[in-house]
Scaffold this active site. Structure first.
Site, PDB file in Angstrom:
ATOM      1  CD  GLU A  16      15.548  13.618 -20.403  1.00  0.00           C
ATOM      2  OE1 GLU A  16      14.359  13.407 -20.703  1.00  0.00           O
ATOM      3  OE2 GLU A  16      16.132  14.671 -20.734  1.00  0.00           O
ATOM      4  CG  ASP A  37      14.678  19.698 -19.507  1.00  0.00           C
ATOM      5  OD1 ASP A  37      14.781  18.578 -19.029  1.00  0.00           O
ATOM      6  OD2 ASP A  37      14.638  19.911 -20.741  1.00  0.00           O
ATOM      7  CG  ASP A  84      12.219  15.761 -16.724  1.00  0.00           C
ATOM      8  OD1 ASP A  84      12.855  16.821 -16.674  1.00  0.00           O
ATOM      9  OD2 ASP A  84      12.314  14.962 -17.676  1.00  0.00           O
TER      10      ASP A  84
HETATM   11 ZN   LIG Z   1      14.757  18.261 -21.811  1.00  0.00          ZN
END
Ligand SMILES: [Zn+2]
Length: 365
Positions: free
Chosen positions: A187, A137, A234
């Site tokens: 993000e 991540d 992702d």
């Molecule tokens: Zn995350």
């Protein structure tokens, strides 16, 4: 991340010629460069990288050093913004996206002519839990994109040289194809995921590109229009991932990637002994797909009409947003397999097969 009803979107489709078995066999995984302790690509990313902290500066330098020393044909640009977050009071937090491009030499001087196969991953890490590394991540996806770039670099040069020597460089969608890699910042939510506490970098970049106008008579009006497809990676790197096809409008592209996966598996080119395919919806008709999607960096682009391929597993990896999302919990065969699959997808999209002497036919739009 959150589930939202699907909006319908317009998209443009490119037909394409499949990579031959020989091409698939020649796709490399990155091997030891993905070693989590001393691998040249991935290891430097496995540190905390919260926006505005020294760890983040270090990984930015890692990206810039890599492209400037090893891939000098790629341009590296920054797109910067600042914002306040629910956890950092009145302080302006910097968000710095990296835009890394390779395009035909003839489009470099003509803004608005190239179309870009666009890959994206976020490189920031979550503020909490303290010390969170975010290996899936999205450190591993960023490393995959670094490997992808070097894997296609030489062939892209050959492709552009060939088009140039044929005497008609540029002017068609196929001949003006380039690649861009977006390493996105901010993000993660600082507190909890809301519309204003998440995807700071991609909100800023998509807005800037929507409001930037290329010269009159350009093939594409704005940099947003120059994105042929936005492939977002992702949460990749845990074993047994299953990624559904989220969008009907790009299901054709999902199918192409699923076909690459199954062909590579059939040829014995993948290492992971996965319980099922990574991309299980390859045989499903677009109208049978579900209508939920997962909130992520693609959303601001999607709402502006950009076609999206979202490479995120559902369910998320077990380690998601825990301290266990670190290098030691990555499943390296899966990491390397993803690296191969995504690289082959790029090669196929960019029509690199045309370089093979046996494939003279097959001009496409
Ligand atoms: Zn995350």
């Amino acid at each position: 991340m959150l589930l939202i009803r699907l909006l319908s979107l317009a998209s443009s489709a490119l037909a394409y010629q499949k990579l031959s078995d020989d091409w698939l066999k020649n796709v490399t995984s990155g091997g030891d460069d993905f070693d989590v302790h001393n691998g040249a690509l991935l290891a430097p990313l496995l540190i905390t990288r919260v926006p505005g902290t020294p760890g983040q500066t270090k990984v930015q330098q890692h990206f810039v050093n890599y492209f400037s020393t090893q891939l000098p044909s790629w341009t590296v640009e920054w797109q910067n913004s600042t914002d306040k977050t629910p956890k950092t009071g009145d302080r302006d937090i910097p968000f710095q996206n990296l835009i890394i491009r390779r395009e035909p030499p003839w489009t470099r001087t003509r803004p608005g002519q190239a179309n870009y196969l666009t890959f994206a991953a976020h490189y920031d890490s979550k503020l909490e839990p303290k010390g969170f590394i975010g290996a899936t991540d999205s450190a591993a996806p960023c490393a995959m994109l670094m490997h992808l770039a070097r894997s296609i670099d030489r062939r892209l040069t050959e492709r552009y040289d060939k088009l140039n020597s044929n005497g008609e460089p540029g002017g068609t969608m196929s001949s003006d194809m380039g690649v861009q890699i977006l390493l996105l910042d901010g993000e993660e939510a600082f507190d909890r995921w809301t519309a204003t506490d998440s995807v700071y970098g991609s909100r800023s970049l998509s807005q800037e590109w929507e409001n930037t106008f290329n010269p009159a008579m350009s093939s594409y009006k704005t940099p947003l229009d120059q994105i042929s497809i936005f492939v977002l990676l992702d949460l990749l790197g845990s074993a047994n991932p299953s990624i559904p096809s989220y969008f009907r409008t790009t299901h054709w592209a999902y199918k192409n990637m699923a076909t690459i996966e199954s062909r590579m598996r059939g040829l014995g080119l993948l290492e992971s002994d996965s319980e099922g395919p990574f991309l299980p919806d390859g045989e499903i008709d677009a109208k049978e797909l579900g209508t939920t999607y997962i909130g992520d960096d693609h959303e601001p682009f999607m709402h502006k009409g950009v076609p999206i391929l979202h490479m995120i597993p559902a369910p998320f990896p077990m380690v998601w947003h825990t301290m266990d999302d670190d290098g030691d919990h990555l499943h390296m065969p899966t990491v390397r397999d993803w690296s191969k699959i995504v690289t082959a997808f790029a090669m196929e999209w960019l029509d690199l097969m045309e370089l093979e002497p046996s494939s003279g036919q097959g001009r496409r739009i």
